[in-house]
Enzyme design. Structure first.
Site, PDB file in Angstrom:
ATOM      1  N   ASP A   1       0.969  -1.244   0.025  1.00 37.09           N
ATOM      2  CA  ASP A   1      -0.144   0.257  -0.013  1.00 37.09           C
ATOM      3  C   ASP A   1       0.677   1.528   0.077  1.00 37.09           C
ATOM      4  O   ASP A   1       0.459   2.314   0.520  1.00 37.09           O
ATOM      5  CB  ASP A   1      -1.004  -0.066   1.305  1.00 37.09           C
ATOM      6  CG  ASP A   1      -1.847  -1.145   1.178  1.00 37.09           C
ATOM      7  OD1 ASP A   1      -1.856  -2.003   0.333  1.00 37.09           O
ATOM      8  OD2 ASP A   1      -2.741  -1.232   2.032  1.00 37.09           O
TER       9      ASP A   1
ATOM     10  N   GLU B   1      -4.635  -0.836  -1.343  1.00 33.90           N
ATOM     11  CA  GLU B   1      -5.979  -0.954  -0.614  1.00 33.90           C
ATOM     12  C   GLU B   1      -6.916  -0.011  -1.305  1.00 33.90           C
ATOM     13  O   GLU B   1      -6.580   1.035  -1.685  1.00 33.90           O
ATOM     14  CB  GLU B   1      -5.748  -0.680   0.595  1.00 33.90           C
ATOM     15  CG  GLU B   1      -7.320  -0.492   1.548  1.00 33.90           C
ATOM     16  CD  GLU B   1      -6.992  -0.317   2.945  1.00 33.90           C
ATOM     17  OE1 GLU B   1      -6.073  -0.021   3.720  1.00 33.90           O
ATOM     18  OE2 GLU B   1      -8.174  -0.048   3.578  1.00 33.90           O
TER      19      GLU B   1
ATOM     20  N   LYS C   1      -6.483  -4.861  -3.029  1.00 33.75           N
ATOM     21  CA  LYS C   1      -7.140  -5.622  -1.842  1.00 33.75           C
ATOM     22  C   LYS C   1      -7.954  -4.582  -1.482  1.00 33.75           C
ATOM     23  O   LYS C   1      -7.956  -3.615  -1.244  1.00 33.75           O
ATOM     24  CB  LYS C   1      -6.044  -6.067  -0.933  1.00 33.75           C
ATOM     25  CG  LYS C   1      -5.391  -5.022  -0.352  1.00 33.75           C
ATOM     26  CD  LYS C   1      -4.236  -5.226   0.644  1.00 33.75           C
ATOM     27  CE  LYS C   1      -3.693  -4.258   1.415  1.00 33.75           C
ATOM     28  NZ  LYS C   1      -4.250  -3.648   2.362  1.00 33.75           N
TER      29      LYS C   1
ATOM     30  N   LYS D   1      -7.673  -5.033   4.915  1.00 34.70           N
ATOM     31  CA  LYS D   1      -6.250  -4.628   5.563  1.00 34.70           C
ATOM     32  C   LYS D   1      -5.360  -5.613   5.244  1.00 34.70           C
ATOM     33  O   LYS D   1      -4.120  -5.290   4.739  1.00 34.70           O
ATOM     34  CB  LYS D   1      -6.406  -4.489   6.973  1.00 34.70           C
ATOM     35  CG  LYS D   1      -7.492  -3.486   7.271  1.00 34.70           C
ATOM     36  CD  LYS D   1      -7.341  -1.961   6.616  1.00 34.70           C
ATOM     37  CE  LYS D   1      -8.091  -0.762   7.163  1.00 34.70           C
ATOM     38  NZ  LYS D   1      -8.462   0.460   6.378  1.00 34.70           N
TER      39      LYS D   1
ATOM     40  N   VAL E   1       3.079   0.342   4.309  1.00 39.42           N
ATOM     41  CA  VAL E   1       2.371   1.173   5.287  1.00 39.42           C
ATOM     42  C   VAL E   1       1.151   0.550   5.596  1.00 39.42           C
ATOM     43  O   VAL E   1       0.290   0.165   4.367  1.00 39.42           O
ATOM     44  CB  VAL E   1       2.374   2.765   4.763  1.00 39.42           C
ATOM     45  CG1 VAL E   1       3.767   3.149   4.775  1.00 39.42           C
ATOM     46  CG2 VAL E   1       1.730   2.856   3.510  1.00 39.42           C
ATOM     47  N   THR E   2       0.312   0.661   6.541  1.00 36.60           N
ATOM     48  CA  THR E   2       0.923   1.080   7.787  1.00 36.60           C
ATOM     49  C   THR E   2       1.479   0.134   8.805  1.00 36.60           C
ATOM     50  O   THR E   2       0.948  -1.122   8.628  1.00 36.60           O
ATOM     51  CB  THR E   2       0.101   2.018   8.582  1.00 36.60           C
ATOM     52  OG1 THR E   2      -0.937   1.352   9.107  1.00 36.60           O
ATOM     53  CG2 THR E   2      -0.396   3.188   7.799  1.00 36.60           C
TER      54      THR E   2
ATOM     55  N   CYS F   1      -2.093  -2.571   7.638  1.00 35.39           N
ATOM     56  CA  CYS F   1      -1.960  -3.324   6.620  1.00 35.39           C
ATOM     57  C   CYS F   1      -0.834  -4.341   6.568  1.00 35.39           C
ATOM     58  O   CYS F   1      -0.736  -5.373   6.193  1.00 35.39           O
ATOM     59  CB  CYS F   1      -2.153  -2.800   5.442  1.00 35.39           C
ATOM     60  SG  CYS F   1      -3.807  -2.067   5.315  1.00 35.39           S
TER      61      CYS F   1
ATOM     62  N   GLN G   1       8.190 -13.382  21.275  1.00 31.78           N
ATOM     63  CA  GLN G   1       7.920 -14.683  21.629  1.00 31.78           C
ATOM     64  C   GLN G   1       8.682 -15.693  20.515  1.00 31.78           C
ATOM     65  O   GLN G   1       8.022 -16.656  19.839  1.00 31.78           O
ATOM     66  CB  GLN G   1       6.368 -15.058  21.657  1.00 31.78           C
ATOM     67  CG  GLN G   1       5.809 -14.371  22.604  1.00 31.78           C
ATOM     68  CD  GLN G   1       4.510 -14.699  22.776  1.00 31.78           C
ATOM     69  OE1 GLN G   1       3.946 -15.925  23.187  1.00 31.78           O
ATOM     70  NE2 GLN G   1       3.386 -13.825  22.302  1.00 31.78           N
TER      71      GLN G   1
HETATM   72  C1  C5J Z   1      -3.215   0.602   5.626  1.00 32.01           C
HETATM   73  C2  C5J Z   1      -4.639   1.860   6.603  1.00 32.01           C
HETATM   74  N1  C5J Z   1      -2.539   0.337   4.273  1.00 32.01           N
HETATM   75  N2  C5J Z   1      -4.268   2.358   7.572  1.00 32.01           N
HETATM   76  N3  C5J Z   1      -4.275   1.133   5.450  1.00 32.01           N
HETATM   77  O1  C5J Z   1      -2.482   0.422   6.662  1.00 32.01           O
HETATM   78  O2  C5J Z   1      -6.106   2.171   6.567  1.00 32.01           O
END
Ligand code: C5J
Length: 225
Positions: free
Chosen positions: A29, A77, A134, A137, A162-163, A167, A207
């Protein structure tokens, strides 16, 4: 017979070993609306410089991957223009004045084909690099990403973009459950919120690497050079 070459990257919680023949770079994204000044992200009050610091390290990693002929995939996205793949719950979430599908600073927000939905010019996909559109997320939900990776024999992923906490994390968790090993270069992922950047990375490598490994782009570049 395929000749395997293993690359070892210093990482946390322990070294990440990958075979370039079965390891793809997956950029999540890196879209104009999230990263560019004047885009939707900034319109919501976010500081896009927090995300833009990931551009340069991604450029270097992408150039290195391309130079070696290794596999690269991108995601975006977004939704169909008629919003038929947009869950009503996602549309109204946040009760913002402007929502997905409305007119934004760079066209309709998170709609495929609009300027803001596209990938930033610095990391623009080559025609040979699959772009996964997509609606969620996670990059595996309602997409053909898993099929493409399987068809290409990919078992390991270097995940950037990102972020970090949204995502990127969702995609890594989905990938982990499908049997992929994921390495995250910390300087190639970004969040609008520094505390989420830190925690998003800590959650991945905690972990014993419950979802994957964390390193940085310099270590990867040194390992492959
Ligand atoms: C992504 C969002 N790409 N934060 N989208 O992380 O809405």
């Amino acid at each position: 017979m395929k000749i395997l070459r293993t690359v070892t990257v210093p990482a946390e919680p322990y070294s990440f070993e990958f075979d370039p023949a079965i390891c793809a770079l997956l950029l999540i994204d890196m879209q104009r609306d999230f990263l560019e000044p004047g885009g939707f992200g900034e319109m919501l009050g976010n500081d896009v410089s927090q995300l833009r610091r990931a551009i340069e390290p991604n450029k270097k990693l992408l150039a290195a991957w391309r130079a070696r002929g290794w596999q690269v995939l991108h995601t975006r996205e977004g939704h169909r223009p008629d919003l038929s793949d947009l869950p009503p719950a996602k549309k109204i979430r946040g009760h913002g004045k402007t929502c997905i599908g409305d007119e934004g600073p760079m066209g309709r927000i998170l709609i495929r084909g609009e300027a803001g939905h596209d990938i930033i010019s610095e990391l623009y996909p080559l025609p040979s690099e699959p772009v996964i559109d997509k609606p969620g997320k996670g990059a595996f939900f309602a997409t053909d990403l898993h099929a493409i990776l399987q068809n290409r024999g990919i078992k390991q992923l270097i995940v950037t973009g990102v972020t970090t906490e949204v995502c990127v994390n969702t995609t890594i968790r989905e990938a982990n459950d499908r049997g992929y090993d994921c390495l995250v270069p910390s300087d190639c992922v970004a969040s609008y919120f520094p505390e989420f950047q830190e925690m998003g990375l800590r959650m991945i490598k905690a972990q014993g690497g419950i979802f994957g490994w964390v390193s940085d782009s310099e270590k990867i570049l040194t390992a492959i050079s």
